[in-house]
Enzyme design. Sequence first.
Site, PDB file in Angstrom:
ATOM      1  N   ASP A 160       0.654  -1.301   0.047  1.00  0.00           N
ATOM      2  CA  ASP A 160       0.041  -0.110   0.125  1.00  0.00           C
ATOM      3  C   ASP A 160       0.894   1.247   0.061  1.00  0.00           C
ATOM      4  O   ASP A 160       1.907   1.372   0.566  1.00  0.00           O
ATOM      5  CB  ASP A 160      -1.053  -0.089   1.466  1.00  0.00           C
ATOM      6  N   HIS A 211      -6.193   3.320  -3.590  1.00  0.00           N
ATOM      7  CA  HIS A 211      -5.852   3.552  -2.156  1.00  0.00           C
ATOM      8  C   HIS A 211      -6.486   4.904  -1.929  1.00  0.00           C
ATOM      9  O   HIS A 211      -5.834   5.512  -0.775  1.00  0.00           O
ATOM     10  CB  HIS A 211      -4.804   2.910  -1.684  1.00  0.00           C
ATOM     11  N   HIS A 215      -4.802   9.567   1.041  1.00  0.00           N
ATOM     12  CA  HIS A 215      -4.911   8.683   2.057  1.00  0.00           C
ATOM     13  C   HIS A 215      -5.560   9.392   3.361  1.00  0.00           C
ATOM     14  O   HIS A 215      -4.987   9.515   4.374  1.00  0.00           O
ATOM     15  CB  HIS A 215      -3.302   8.374   2.543  1.00  0.00           C
ATOM     16  N   HIS A 307       3.560  -2.565   2.977  1.00  0.00           N
ATOM     17  CA  HIS A 307       3.673  -1.220   2.459  1.00  0.00           C
ATOM     18  C   HIS A 307       4.896  -0.963   1.499  1.00  0.00           C
ATOM     19  O   HIS A 307       5.985  -1.354   1.843  1.00  0.00           O
ATOM     20  CB  HIS A 307       3.423  -0.175   3.463  1.00  0.00           C
TER      21      HIS A 307
HETATM   22 ZN    ZN Z   1      -2.521   2.876   3.304  1.00  0.00          ZN
END
Ligand code: ZN
Length: 349
Positions: A160, A211, A215, A307
């Site tokens: 991510d 995503h 964020h 991530h």
């Molecule tokens: Zn994230």
Amino acid sequence: MLFAGIAWTATGFEVAFHDEAGAAPPGFTAGAAGELVRRLVDLDAATDHQLVCVVDSTQGMVDGGLLSHGVRVHRADPWQLPPRPDFGSIDAETLAVTGARHLADLPRLVLAEGSLTARDLASGDPAPATDIPARCADARRCWSRLEALPEEKAVALTFDDGPNPPWTDRILDVLDRYEVPATFFCVGLQARGHQEHLSRMSAAGHTVGNHTWSHPLLTDLAAAEVTAQVDRTSETIALGTGGRRPSLFRPPYGVSTATPSPPGQGDSAMDTVLWDVDTQDWAMPGVGAIAGAVLEQARPGSIVLMHDGGGDRSQTAAALPVIIEGLLARGFRFVSLRGHGAVPGPEAG
Ligand code: ZN
């Protein structure tokens, strides 16, 4: 103290400084999080660590990188700020001044809790404009495991918050070396400046998911803001993936809103993908801890959260070969999430 307000826009980040003594340096813009974090880390060192960064809750892109370098970061919440523009955070100047005037009221972020420090979504968080927290807007289209492949020892690796060079490149190199497919949930702010990474992911057969743009904590946004975050990100990703818009969405922090449900309507509706194995790699617990979390918790159908973005991902890149070799030795195979039956229809599970 020198206060740095960090804002995001449709084109990147803006930083403004405020110094009560009137000696603030000029602000600057940055196209992506890595550049912004490097400049602020250098400034923090040059000012004998007098820098205080202030962000709002509509972005979670830079706090991890700053905190891991020891830079102080505080968050201003919506009820402490004026209304936002249609697309973007509170402006950088306002954030810097808010920090200077109300620092004691702004939670100081800690690496172990990140952007959500002092926000307790499960019990009486003061913010939500919508009736959440709900893990997913529509449970029928929300997956935290590969329910369609219960009999198989299949695992999906997900990354991510990127693209985020050089870590995204290192991770892609490892995946190439082992010929392992994966899924990248990218943020629009990073995707717009790193289109070549999206192209590489797509060409290598990896899935690219949405995503959001900045964020945000989605529960702090109005429905129209959520839609704008998702739509702009899909458009930006499509530019780098040969026109292919993402079919998968992952909400920041795994926290979604009740509306709209799910992101995208009709033909463009996306499935929401969470995870069942959390490496907590964003907190940089060490290569062994990251690899150990996967090897201890993975079971058939697991979706693993890691991530490539949000800061220094050297530990994640170093853990990846250990994870892949360990899972292969246990008889697992790897799948990406898009299509191919990996994410099932509503009747499964
Ligand atoms: Zn994230």
